[in-house]
Design a protein around this motif. Structure first.
Motif, short mmCIF file in Angstrom:
data_model
loop_
_atom_site.label_atom_id
_atom_site.label_comp_id
_atom_site.label_asym_id
_atom_site.label_seq_id
_atom_site.Cartn_x
_atom_site.Cartn_y
_atom_site.Cartn_z
N THR A 31 50.69 -24.76 35.83
CA THR A 31 50.36 -23.68 34.87
C THR A 31 49.29 -23.07 33.97
O THR A 31 48.93 -22.64 33.13
CB THR A 31 52.09 -23.38 34.13
OG1 THR A 31 51.79 -24.48 33.18
CG2 THR A 31 53.09 -22.87 35.29
N GLY A 32 47.71 -24.14 34.44
CA GLY A 32 47.08 -23.75 33.68
C GLY A 32 46.52 -25.35 32.55
O GLY A 32 45.42 -24.90 31.64
N GLY A 33 47.27 -26.36 32.61
CA GLY A 33 47.09 -27.36 31.48
C GLY A 33 47.35 -27.21 30.33
O GLY A 33 46.66 -27.62 29.03
N GLN A 34 48.47 -27.14 29.85
CA GLN A 34 49.26 -26.20 28.20
C GLN A 34 49.68 -28.12 28.41
O GLN A 34 49.91 -29.00 28.71
CB GLN A 34 49.98 -25.84 28.56
CG GLN A 34 49.83 -23.89 28.74
CD GLN A 34 50.49 -23.94 29.94
OE1 GLN A 34 50.17 -24.82 30.84
NE2 GLN A 34 50.38 -22.19 30.22
N ALA A 35 49.30 -27.98 26.81
CA ALA A 35 50.23 -29.30 26.77
C ALA A 35 51.67 -29.59 26.54
O ALA A 35 51.75 -28.73 26.69
CB ALA A 35 50.11 -29.48 25.07
N SER A 36 51.84 -30.93 27.33
CA SER A 36 53.15 -31.08 27.18
C SER A 36 53.98 -31.90 25.38
O SER A 36 52.90 -32.71 25.54
CB SER A 36 54.09 -31.92 28.83
OG SER A 36 53.84 -32.71 28.75
N LYS A 37 54.91 -33.06 26.45
CA LYS A 37 55.89 -33.57 25.13
C LYS A 37 54.85 -35.33 25.56
O LYS A 37 55.57 -36.11 25.33
CB LYS A 37 56.86 -33.77 25.56
CG LYS A 37 57.52 -32.83 24.45
CD LYS A 37 59.32 -32.84 24.01
CE LYS A 37 59.86 -31.27 23.41
NZ LYS A 37 59.64 -29.81 24.06
N SER A 38 54.41 -34.68 27.14
CA SER A 38 54.28 -35.76 27.48
C SER A 38 52.61 -36.13 27.24
O SER A 38 52.13 -37.12 27.94
CB SER A 38 54.02 -36.01 29.07
OG SER A 38 53.94 -37.29 29.20
N THR A 39 51.94 -35.46 27.03
CA THR A 39 50.42 -35.13 26.69
C THR A 39 50.45 -35.98 25.58
O THR A 39 50.80 -36.45 24.33
CB THR A 39 50.23 -34.01 26.18
OG1 THR A 39 50.22 -33.16 27.34
CG2 THR A 39 48.06 -33.94 26.24
N PRO A 40 49.29 -37.41 25.44
CA PRO A 40 49.50 -38.00 24.72
C PRO A 40 48.34 -37.46 23.35
O PRO A 40 47.05 -36.61 23.31
CB PRO A 40 47.72 -39.19 25.48
CG PRO A 40 47.98 -38.00 26.33
CD PRO A 40 48.57 -37.53 27.47
N LEU A 41 48.29 -38.45 22.83
CA LEU A 41 47.54 -38.27 21.13
C LEU A 41 46.09 -37.98 21.51
O LEU A 41 45.56 -39.11 21.70
CB LEU A 41 48.15 -39.71 20.42
CG LEU A 41 47.50 -39.96 18.60
CD1 LEU A 41 48.08 -38.23 17.90
CD2 LEU A 41 47.63 -40.71 18.03
N GLY A 42 46.25 -37.40 20.50
CA GLY A 42 44.24 -36.72 20.29
C GLY A 42 43.93 -36.17 22.18
O GLY A 42 42.41 -35.84 22.35
N ALA A 43 44.78 -35.52 23.27
CA ALA A 43 44.37 -34.77 23.94
C ALA A 43 44.03 -33.77 23.63
O ALA A 43 44.79 -33.31 23.33
CB ALA A 43 45.25 -35.68 24.97
N VAL A 44 42.76 -33.24 24.19
CA VAL A 44 42.86 -31.61 23.80
C VAL A 44 43.33 -30.83 25.01
O VAL A 44 42.91 -31.74 26.54
CB VAL A 44 41.50 -31.42 24.35
CG1 VAL A 44 41.12 -29.84 24.21
CG2 VAL A 44 40.52 -32.09 22.95
N ALA A 45 43.85 -30.09 24.82
CA ALA A 45 45.26 -29.47 25.81
C ALA A 45 44.99 -27.63 25.44
O ALA A 45 45.13 -27.96 24.67
CB ALA A 45 46.64 -29.84 26.95
N LYS A 46 45.75 -26.63 26.98
CA LYS A 46 46.34 -25.06 25.34
C LYS A 46 46.52 -26.02 25.11
O LYS A 46 48.36 -26.23 24.86
CB LYS A 46 46.51 -25.01 27.13
CG LYS A 46 45.25 -24.55 27.76
CD LYS A 46 46.17 -23.42 28.98
CE LYS A 46 44.46 -23.00 29.89
NZ LYS A 46 44.52 -22.00 30.89
N PHE A 47 47.11 -25.36 23.95
CA PHE A 47 48.56 -25.28 22.56
C PHE A 47 47.75 -26.74 21.78
O PHE A 47 48.85 -26.79 20.76
CB PHE A 47 49.36 -25.73 23.24
CG PHE A 47 49.74 -24.05 24.18
CD1 PHE A 47 49.77 -22.74 23.01
CD2 PHE A 47 50.70 -23.65 24.90
CE1 PHE A 47 49.70 -21.19 24.07
CE2 PHE A 47 50.46 -22.57 25.88
CZ PHE A 47 50.29 -21.38 25.30
N ALA A 48 46.96 -27.32 22.34
CA ALA A 48 46.18 -28.14 20.90
C ALA A 48 45.03 -29.03 21.18
O ALA A 48 44.48 -29.53 21.09
CB ALA A 48 47.51 -29.44 22.44
N ALA A 49 44.11 -27.69 21.49
CA ALA A 49 43.15 -27.06 20.95
C ALA A 49 42.31 -28.24 20.19
O ALA A 49 40.69 -28.78 20.43
CB ALA A 49 42.82 -26.20 20.86
#
Length: 214
Positions: A38-56
């Motif tokens: 769905t476009g690369g949004q951050a999930s609860k699995s996204t690691p600390l420091g990673a850039v993603a949609k909603f975690a710019a």
């Protein structure tokens, strides 16, 4: 079969309910650490420091530990696998999960274009994720305890590389290095510390589960 956005996040309540029934259900989580479809949004699995949609500005929290949560039930087969790091361990986990008469969940590290890598080197990136401690490999088999064996087997070594080695080759981390180098350095160092602590915790858990000798 589902991704981390479903398993860790929007579908977690349903997943937890199914696993908690104790039924002979097998679950495979393809963990890309982001909402890939769905476009690369951050999930609860996204690691600390990673850039993603909603975690710019880089994800400020560490990754949710779905495997550790599942192990607390005691009657769920749980494994973390990364085929690029250890093919034999991956096959063994699938074989054990299938043979186990009860709920089983396998969390498979899955490289993704959203990681900002050359997809031809995906298996190498998987290996690096294991070597840095980002994604430790293990198997928790409740049948082991019933047989007087240790149910928890750690299949990867303690981190042998710094997390900066992985962060330096994946654009999801490199983006923050360019935008906010100080914040990036802090997050990478913090992630490195947490990965070492997580491995130490796994080691202590394995020792705790070790059967007492007569």
């Amino acid at each position: 079969i589902g991704g981390d956005g479903w398993a860790y996040d929007i579908g977690y309540g349903g997943l937890d309910h199914v696993l908690a029934t104790g039924r002979n259900v097998k679950v495979l989580v393809l963990d890309t650490e982001v909402y890939s479809n769905t476009g690369g949004q951050a999930s609860k699995s996204t690691p600390l420091g990673a850039v993603a949609k909603f975690a710019a500005a880089g994800k400020p929290q560490q990754k949710k530990d779905l495997g550790m949560i599942s192990m607390t039930y005691g009657n769920i087969y749980v494994a973390q696998v990364a085929m690029g790091a250890n093919t034999a361990q991956t096959v063994k986990a699938f074989t054990e999960a299938e043979a186990y008469d009860g709920p089983a969940i396998i969390i498979a590290y899955s490289h993704c274009i959203s990681h900002g890598i050359d997809m031809r080197t995906g298996m190498d990136n998987q290996k690096l994720a294991v070597e840095t401690g980002h994604f430790p490999l293990y198997r928790f088999n409740p049948d082991g305890a019933a047989q007087g064996k240790n149910p928890l087997t750690i299949d990867s070594k303690a981190p042998t590389k710094a997390f900066s080695d992985q962060a330096g080759v994946e654009n999801r981390f490199k983006q923050l290095q360019k935008l906010a180098p100080e914040a990036s350095a802090h997050m990478v160092a913090e992630a490195d510390r947490k990965f070492k602590a997580k491995y130490a915790l796994l080691t202590k858990m394995a020792a705790m589960y070790e059967p007492e000798k007569a």
